[in-house]
Design an enzyme around this catalytic site. Structure first.
Site, short mmCIF file in Angstrom:
data_model
loop_
_atom_site.label_atom_id
_atom_site.label_comp_id
_atom_site.label_asym_id
_atom_site.label_seq_id
_atom_site.Cartn_x
_atom_site.Cartn_y
_atom_site.Cartn_z
N SER A 1 0.83 -1.21 0.00
CA SER A 1 0.00 0.00 0.00
C SER A 1 0.86 1.26 0.00
O SER A 1 1.69 1.45 0.90
CB SER A 1 -0.88 0.03 1.25
OG SER A 1 -1.94 -0.86 1.13
N HIS B 1 -2.91 1.26 -4.32
CA HIS B 1 -2.37 0.23 -5.22
C HIS B 1 -2.66 0.65 -6.66
O HIS B 1 -3.82 0.77 -7.06
CB HIS B 1 -3.01 -1.14 -4.92
CG HIS B 1 -2.57 -1.70 -3.61
ND1 HIS B 1 -1.53 -2.59 -3.48
CD2 HIS B 1 -3.01 -1.45 -2.35
CE1 HIS B 1 -1.36 -2.89 -2.20
NE2 HIS B 1 -2.25 -2.20 -1.50
N HIS C 1 -5.80 -8.58 -2.59
CA HIS C 1 -5.87 -9.10 -1.22
C HIS C 1 -6.98 -10.15 -1.11
O HIS C 1 -8.01 -10.04 -1.76
CB HIS C 1 -6.16 -7.96 -0.24
CG HIS C 1 -5.17 -6.85 -0.28
ND1 HIS C 1 -5.24 -5.82 -1.21
CD2 HIS C 1 -4.07 -6.59 0.48
CE1 HIS C 1 -4.23 -4.98 -1.01
NE2 HIS C 1 -3.51 -5.42 0.00
N TYR D 1 -9.02 -10.44 1.31
CA TYR D 1 -10.26 -9.84 1.84
C TYR D 1 -11.08 -9.14 0.76
O TYR D 1 -12.26 -8.85 0.96
CB TYR D 1 -9.95 -8.86 3.00
CG TYR D 1 -9.16 -7.63 2.60
CD1 TYR D 1 -9.73 -6.59 1.87
CD2 TYR D 1 -7.83 -7.51 2.95
CE1 TYR D 1 -8.99 -5.48 1.50
CE2 TYR D 1 -7.08 -6.40 2.60
CZ TYR D 1 -7.67 -5.39 1.87
OH TYR D 1 -6.95 -4.28 1.49
N GLU D 2 -10.48 -8.87 -0.40
CA GLU D 2 -11.24 -8.25 -1.49
C GLU D 2 -12.19 -9.25 -2.14
O GLU D 2 -13.03 -8.86 -2.95
CB GLU D 2 -10.29 -7.69 -2.55
CG GLU D 2 -9.45 -6.51 -2.09
CD GLU D 2 -8.54 -5.99 -3.20
OE1 GLU D 2 -9.04 -5.35 -4.13
OE2 GLU D 2 -7.32 -6.27 -3.14
N ALA E 1 2.51 -2.49 3.88
CA ALA E 1 2.26 -1.55 4.98
C ALA E 1 1.80 -2.39 6.15
O ALA E 1 1.00 -3.31 5.97
CB ALA E 1 1.18 -0.57 4.56
N MET F 1 -2.11 -7.68 6.41
CA MET F 1 -3.19 -8.47 5.79
C MET F 1 -2.73 -9.08 4.46
O MET F 1 -3.57 -9.43 3.62
CB MET F 1 -4.43 -7.60 5.54
CG MET F 1 -4.96 -6.87 6.75
SD MET F 1 -6.27 -5.72 6.28
CE MET F 1 -6.43 -4.73 7.76
N SER F 2 -1.45 -9.16 4.25
CA SER F 2 -0.96 -9.63 2.95
C SER F 2 0.40 -10.28 3.13
O SER F 2 0.80 -10.62 4.25
CB SER F 2 -0.85 -8.45 1.98
OG SER F 2 0.23 -7.61 2.38
N ASN G 1 1.41 2.57 11.05
CA ASN G 1 0.57 2.99 12.19
C ASN G 1 1.00 2.19 13.41
O ASN G 1 1.54 1.10 13.28
CB ASN G 1 -0.91 2.73 11.89
CG ASN G 1 -1.20 1.30 11.49
OD1 ASN G 1 -0.79 0.85 10.42
ND2 ASN G 1 -1.88 0.57 12.34
N HIS H 1 -7.27 3.43 7.15
CA HIS H 1 -6.47 3.25 5.94
C HIS H 1 -5.88 4.58 5.45
O HIS H 1 -4.81 4.60 4.83
CB HIS H 1 -7.31 2.58 4.85
CG HIS H 1 -6.51 2.14 3.66
ND1 HIS H 1 -5.42 1.28 3.77
CD2 HIS H 1 -6.60 2.45 2.34
CE1 HIS H 1 -4.90 1.08 2.57
NE2 HIS H 1 -5.60 1.78 1.68
#
Ligand SMILES: O=P(O)(O)O[C@H]1O[C@H](CO)[C@@H](O)[C@H]1O
Length: 294
Positions: free
Chosen positions: A38, A69, A91, A93-94, A121, A224-225, A248, A262
């Site tokens: 990201s 992206h 991803h 989750y997409e 990220a 998450m990746s 973060n 995000h």
């Protein structure tokens, strides 16, 4: 291809068709493949003799939609080394199937890459990690993988790799050593950590209880990746280097009135992108000098 489609890219022939299409667009024959996390697509802007192809022009290629992206790949020279840079990832989750999530990894292998550099990220869980710091991934805890959600699920494609690959020392020790030396040469060693990445399913961020649990488990950063691509790369015989930009600080206390989002992730990766890209390009230079990519 719709993001609702499930694992329908397992066909080796289809992957070969995609690779042949890409090779037909350029003389570059990549030795290293890079996946940009990201807000980190700027790594591709450092390439010379560059040919950029939008994912929408590549047959069968899934279209990533998450902000930060770009959705294109670039082939060119980075520090004189032929590379392919995927500027945008899909991803899980997409709604993509795992074979779509790791398609870029398998395509870079078919293009000839020996090493995958995978970036993301991530939220910093280790209190010593500040926003803008980097974390060389030493190992991972894959919560999807532990419950059977794997890019290797289904009948094995023997032309890619073995049925039961080992993940011991997945993140190559020699490349990590070069990366640490690069950090020293840039005088940013105090900002470049090494640690354990936990991969969660997303797209929600973690609860306080989950983060406390992950801390107890020795996790340094959460994302998450990345881990799925790393597994697919090991399966097909590539060396793997992974690096997170800490975007973060994880919120591990109740009632702070702070929440991850995000926008903050993208803002932090924008701020850190130049230094991150320089770090990766110097790493590629280091790999060339060590003949790791011969
Ligand atoms: O892993 P990358 O693609 O860098 O992005 C990370 O940032 C997003 C959450 O802010 C999620 O997509 C997470 O995976």
């Amino acid at each position: 291809m719709s993001s609702e489609s499930t694992d329908n890219l397992n066909s080796y022939e289809k992957m070969q068709e995609i690779a042949d299409f890409i090779l037909g667009q350029t003389e570059i024959r990549p030795r290293i493949g890079i996946i940009c996390g990201s807000g980190l697509s700027g790594i591709g802007d450092l390439l010379s003799e560059k040919r950029t192809i939008p994912y929408t022009e590549i047959p069968h290629f899934p279209k990533c939609k998450v902000s930060g992206h770009r959705g294109e790949l670039s082939l060119g020279l980075l520090e004189g080394v032929p590379v392919v840079c995927f500027q945008g990832r899909c991803h899980y989750y997409e709604g993509f199937g795992m074979s779509e999530v790791v398609l870029a990894t398998r395509i870079m292998k078919l293009l000839g890459a020996k090493i995958m550099i995978v970036t993301n990220a991530a939220g910093g869980l280790n209190p010593s990690m500040k926003v803008g710091d980097m974390m060389i991934i030493k190992d991972h805890l894959n919560f999807l993988g532990l419950s059977g959600i794997s890019p290797l699920r289904g009948s094995n494609e023997d032309r890619l790799g073995p049925r039961f690959p080992s993940l011991t020392d997945l993140y190559d020790g020699g490349i990590r050593q070069i990366a640490r030396a690069v950090a020293v040469s840039m005088n940013i060693q105090h900002e470049v950590h090494e640690g354990i990445l936990a991969a969660l399913g997303g797209p929600s961020y973690e609860t306080v209880a989950e983060l406390k649990f992950l801390r107890l488990a020795g996790v340094d950063a959460v994302g998450m990746s990345t881990v799925h691509e790393a597994i697919a790369a090991r399966h097909c015989g590539m060396l793997v280097f992974g690096c997170s930009l800490i975007t973060n600080e994880c919120i591990v206390e109740y009632g702070t009135n702070r929440e991850p989002n995000h926008e903050e992730v993208i803002e932090a990766s924008k701020n850190g992108a130049n230094k991150f890209a320089t770090f990766i390009s110097k790493l590629v230079s280091g790999l060339r000098q060590q003949d790791t990519i011969a």
